[in-house]
Design a protein around this motif. Sequence first.
Motif, mmCIF file in Angstrom:
data_model
loop_
_atom_site.group_PDB
_atom_site.id
_atom_site.type_symbol
_atom_site.label_atom_id
_atom_site.label_comp_id
_atom_site.label_asym_id
_atom_site.label_seq_id
_atom_site.Cartn_x
_atom_site.Cartn_y
_atom_site.Cartn_z
ATOM 1 N N LYS A 320 30.570 34.401 37.164
ATOM 2 C CA LYS A 320 30.260 34.827 38.517
ATOM 3 C C LYS A 320 31.539 35.225 39.220
ATOM 4 N N ALA A 321 31.594 36.475 39.636
ATOM 5 C CA ALA A 321 32.758 36.999 40.352
ATOM 6 C C ALA A 321 32.278 37.479 41.713
ATOM 7 N N GLY A 322 32.526 36.687 42.735
ATOM 8 C CA GLY A 322 32.011 37.021 44.052
ATOM 9 C C GLY A 322 30.503 36.845 44.073
ATOM 10 N N LYS A 323 29.783 37.901 44.461
ATOM 11 C CA LYS A 323 28.327 37.823 44.539
ATOM 12 C C LYS A 323 27.624 38.349 43.295
ATOM 13 N N ARG A 324 28.392 38.763 42.307
ATOM 14 C CA ARG A 324 27.780 39.361 41.127
ATOM 15 C C ARG A 324 28.195 38.610 39.864
ATOM 16 N N LYS A 325 27.467 38.887 38.800
ATOM 17 C CA LYS A 325 27.820 38.352 37.496
ATOM 18 C C LYS A 325 28.275 39.486 36.599
ATOM 19 N N SER A 326 29.305 39.237 35.828
ATOM 20 C CA SER A 326 29.788 40.225 34.869
ATOM 21 C C SER A 326 30.511 39.485 33.766
ATOM 22 N N SER A 327 30.783 40.172 32.676
ATOM 23 C CA SER A 327 31.470 39.537 31.551
ATOM 24 C C SER A 327 32.967 39.460 31.827
ATOM 25 N N TYR A 328 33.640 38.583 31.115
ATOM 26 C CA TYR A 328 35.088 38.470 31.278
ATOM 27 C C TYR A 328 35.788 39.774 30.900
ATOM 28 N N GLU A 329 35.271 40.464 29.885
ATOM 29 C CA GLU A 329 35.903 41.713 29.478
ATOM 30 C C GLU A 329 35.824 42.755 30.590
ATOM 31 N N GLN A 330 34.725 42.780 31.322
ATOM 32 C CA GLN A 330 34.606 43.701 32.451
ATOM 33 C C GLN A 330 35.554 43.306 33.577
ATOM 34 N N GLU A 331 35.745 42.003 33.771
ATOM 35 C CA GLU A 331 36.623 41.537 34.842
ATOM 36 C C GLU A 331 38.082 41.905 34.582
ATOM 37 N N VAL A 332 38.508 41.944 33.322
ATOM 38 C CA VAL A 332 39.879 42.355 33.020
ATOM 39 C C VAL A 332 40.134 43.749 33.576
ATOM 40 N N PHE A 333 39.213 44.668 33.320
ATOM 41 C CA PHE A 333 39.391 46.038 33.797
ATOM 42 C C PHE A 333 39.188 46.145 35.303
ATOM 43 N N ARG A 334 38.301 45.351 35.842
ATOM 44 C CA ARG A 334 38.122 45.383 37.295
ATOM 45 C C ARG A 334 39.389 44.915 38.014
ATOM 46 N N GLN A 335 40.056 43.918 37.462
ATOM 47 C CA GLN A 335 41.285 43.444 38.092
ATOM 48 C C GLN A 335 42.381 44.498 38.020
ATOM 49 N N ALA A 336 42.459 45.218 36.911
ATOM 50 C CA ALA A 336 43.436 46.319 36.820
ATOM 51 C C ALA A 336 43.136 47.378 37.860
ATOM 52 N N ARG A 337 41.871 47.680 38.035
ATOM 53 C CA ARG A 337 41.489 48.678 39.034
ATOM 54 C C ARG A 337 41.773 48.170 40.447
ATOM 55 N N ARG A 338 41.495 46.884 40.705
ATOM 56 C CA ARG A 338 41.796 46.311 42.024
ATOM 57 C C ARG A 338 43.290 46.374 42.316
ATOM 58 N N LEU A 339 44.098 46.123 41.293
ATOM 59 C CA LEU A 339 45.539 46.181 41.464
ATOM 60 C C LEU A 339 45.980 47.589 41.849
ATOM 61 N N ALA A 340 45.431 48.598 41.169
ATOM 62 C CA ALA A 340 45.770 49.987 41.492
ATOM 63 C C ALA A 340 45.330 50.337 42.913
ATOM 64 N N ARG A 341 44.151 49.904 43.301
ATOM 65 C CA ARG A 341 43.657 50.182 44.649
ATOM 66 C C ARG A 341 44.537 49.526 45.713
ATOM 67 N N PHE A 342 44.986 48.318 45.451
ATOM 68 C CA PHE A 342 45.858 47.632 46.403
ATOM 69 C C PHE A 342 47.178 48.376 46.563
ATOM 70 N N LEU A 343 47.764 48.789 45.454
ATOM 71 C CA LEU A 343 49.042 49.491 45.510
ATOM 72 C C LEU A 343 48.923 50.825 46.244
ATOM 73 N N LEU A 344 47.778 51.476 46.151
ATOM 74 C CA LEU A 344 47.557 52.757 46.822
ATOM 75 C C LEU A 344 47.136 52.588 48.286
ATOM 76 N N GLY A 345 46.993 51.338 48.725
ATOM 77 C CA GLY A 345 46.619 51.091 50.107
ATOM 78 C C GLY A 345 45.133 51.183 50.376
ATOM 79 N N LYS A 346 44.315 51.262 49.324
ATOM 80 C CA LYS A 346 42.867 51.350 49.509
ATOM 81 C C LYS A 346 42.249 49.991 49.796
ATOM 82 N N ASP A 347 42.907 48.916 49.353
ATOM 83 C CA ASP A 347 42.496 47.550 49.656
ATOM 84 C C ASP A 347 43.631 46.854 50.387
#
Length: 357
Positions: A320-347
């Motif tokens: 469970k990640a936040g309000k949704r469920k996903s696999s650990y393998e999906q979370e690895v890529f989501r965290q990479a994407r979140r990191l990119a979004r943060f660096l670009l000022g989107k988050d």
Amino acid sequence: MPCLASLKHPVKCYGILLEDCSWWCGVLVAVSTPGARVGKRGRRIVIRANGEEREVPVDRIDALLVTTNVTVSYGAVKLLSEALVPVFYARGWRPMAVLMPFVGHGSVLVRREQIRAYMDWRGEHLAKAFAWAATENKAALLLALAKSRGGEVAEGLREAAFRIRELGSRIRSEEGAPDSLRARLMGLEGEAASIYYSTLALVLPEELGFKGRTRRPPRDVVNAALSLGYSLLNLRVSIALAVCGLEPYAGFLHSDRSGKPSLTLDLAEEFRQPIVDRAVITLAVRRQLTPEDYDSGLLSEKAKKLLLQALQERLTTETKAGKRKSSYEQEVFRQARRLARFLLGKDREYKPFTYRW
């Protein structure tokens, strides 16, 4: 190029390319047969090895992984590049190089911000986030292990988790210039790791000889399994970072050193316990790992196969990640994407991955 976390299709491994790639999400084509040749036929990638031949439509490939002496033709590279498919080279499952399609290098903006961030408030924010996640996930796993145990063992696990969380609180309150802050954070995280690994000995069979974390070389079968598992996780994380436009060798917590994938090590801290440690502990407690599976720092072939199967199970396990469920393998890529979004000022902030058992 899309981040692989958004892809839904299942794992595909192609015959001679094998079992070693079975724990990746998406379609990863891994070539691990010495002397294999990778070419093209129309819009298909053709792999030939040991008298066998396999064809894979290029549009179904997310990445090509080469782990040994393999010839990749000019035509294959051209086709892969046109399809925005990266080619990764690894040595012993350790990341070594990546060939990114030139036409997909719109990621220069992400990398530019990644380098800038080291010296501003974003660098401090990320270093503290990675270090805190490393401690929080260690404490969470110890508390989970305590739930199924009693007496002095459970008490020892809970006490260690409490001490580790105290260090995590100190990490969150640290401030200072980038280099001095990084050194202090690594010191606190290292102290937490020492407590964590020595405490794991309480739940592992004594005959395995595990007393704490040892490396180069690992001195027992559990440490050998952890080292291999961490290497596989690092490769996985490196692919996620590269595909999401980030530079795996420019980190925020781990020190910069030639040939050291600092950002890979940073992000991997969030996933060591839920993916690798949980898999290794399960194998050890079930006595599927034995002292005979260890020889001069290396695992037996049987132990390697068991570990790969266990990692696959962990990666496909839902969390469970936040309000949704996903696999650990999906979370690895989501965290990479979140990191990119943060660096670009989107988050506005970067939230590291933590889990609850």
